[in-house]
Design an enzyme around this catalytic site. Structure first.
Site: not given
Ligand SMILES: NC(=O)c1ccc[n+]([C@@H]2O[C@H](COP(=O)([O-])OP(=O)(O)OC[C@H]3O[C@@H](n4cnc5c(N)ncnc54)[C@H](O)[C@@H]3O)[C@@H](O)[C@H]2O)c1
Length: 331
Positions: A140, A284
């Site tokens: 990831y 972790d």
């Molecule tokens: N949640 C966290 O604490 C965290 C920490 C670090 C980084 N991130 C990054 O933040 C971003 C958002 O995370 P989140 O927690 O909101 O995730 P999430 O799964 O809630 O949101 C991701 C969204 O992207 C959509 N999606 C995925 N692949 C797709 C594609 N190919 N085309 C169109 N839509 C697509 C999914 O349907 C979903 O709605 C991600 O890139 C994740 O890697 C999140």
């Protein structure tokens, strides 16, 4: 600005959509809804589709005169990325190359990218600044680091500006209680703790209580999702004003242990929340805390509600009123 928000129906993206509207911009959401929720998008335009669909993205760029892209769409499960790496490189890396190419062909040169603290791997030094070694220990993190590196080269060689935002742990829900966290599967601590408070799980697992930390459990830097969302708007405006490209940590700059989170959740919910000690999980780190100074200075941004009580309190407001997540909102 007219902003294409990929993954805008997801947890963090839906909050960014709200922050963009609040700041007077126009978000256009593109989401496959594989993991997102149409109800989280509210009044914004929602295009149902995949980032990999070159024609669809190109059409959206033209139809809505897109000036910048905020790219949240990705798969987010670290464990799954180790079992099925191709799935992660395809969706988190390859699809971004397709998106960047479509952007270039349509004259869109501003890109805000959801990166992650997982790009650092096991950092020796805490707090972690952006110049720390980038050595992800999972697929990831690597799938995101490649995108950062591609963006750096594009910014050097072409008319392209990007901001990679390396989030630490996002938590909480919109202060008005209408949107929040609803992942399936859920692997984040705060929602899991509240699923336990609501009786949907028997107990919350604490993976290791013998770390070299004040109470023996892992320490992480939690940033309120609403503060995080507002940082995206600041980052985009920085680029629009001719600011330099680069990578920035988004964290609060202080750490909280797993036990502290559980304790805070017990106070917020009034529930007992049974906890079970389990063995440490491989990979972790004991402590992950950001040095967010570069974002503070460059974007003139500060977390405003990222104290633990506000994060956990807003999460409880969301989970207690939406025990089944958006299934409740859509009724
Ligand atoms: N949640 C966290 O604490 C965290 C920490 C670090 C980084 N991130 C990054 O933040 C971003 C958002 O995370 P989140 O927690 O909101 O995730 P999430 O799964 O809630 O949101 C991701 C969204 O992207 C959509 N999606 C995925 N692949 C797709 C594609 N190919 N085309 C169109 N839509 C697509 C999914 O349907 C979903 O709605 C991600 O890139 C994740 O890697 C999140």
């Amino acid at each position: 600005m007219n902003v294409l928000v990929t993954g805008g129906a997801g947890y963090i993206g839906s909050h960014a959509v709200r922050a963009l509207i609040e700041a007077g911009h126009t978000p256009i959401v593109l989401d496959s809804l594989e993991h997102g929720h149409a109800a989280s998008v509210g009044e914004a335009e929602l295009i149902l589709g995949n980032v990999l669909d070159h024609e669809l993205v190109a059409r959206a760029c033209r139809q809505f005169s897109i000036e910048a892209v905020m790219h949240f769409a990705a798969y987010i499960e670290v464990g799954e990325s180790m079992v099925d790496p191709i799935k992660y490189y395809a969706n988190n890396t390859m699809s971004v190359l397709s998106l960047l190419k479509t952007m270039q062909e349509n004259g869109v040169g501003k890109f805000i990218f959801s990166s992650t603290a997982a790009t650092y791997g096991q950092s020796e030094k805490v707090p972690i600044a952006e110049d720390a070694p980038l050595a992800p220990i999972n697929v990831y993190g690597h799938s995101k680091l490649i995108v950062e590196q591609v963006c750096s080269w594009l910014a050097r060689q072409t008319e392209f500006g990007f901001i990679a935002l390396r989030y630490f742990n996002a938590g909480g829900a919109h202060p008005d209680g209408t949107i929040g966290e609803d992942h399936n599967p859920e692997s984040h601590l705060i929602p899991l703790v509240f699923q336990t408070a609501l009786g949907k799980r028997k107990s919350i697992s604490i993976f290791g209580d013998d770390y070299d930390t004040p109470d023996g459990t892992c320490v992480r830097d939690y940033i309120h999702v609403w503060d995080l969302a507002k940082a995206h708007v600041k980052a985009m405006e920085h680029l629009a004003n001719g600011g330099a490209s680069g990578a920035f940590n988004l964290g609060a700059g202080n750490g909280h242990s797993v036990r502290e989170i559980i304790e805070c959740a017990r106070r917020a919910s009034g529930a007992a929340i049974p906890a079970e000690i389990k063995p440490r999980r491989a990979g972790d780190p004991a402590v992950l805390v950001a040095d967010p100074g570069r974002a503070f200075e460059t974007f003139n941004w500060r977390p405003e509600i990222s104290d633990l009580k506000s994060i956990v309190g807003s999460a409880w407001q969301w989970h207690s009123t939406h025990p089944d997540g958006y299934a409740d909102a859509e009724l």
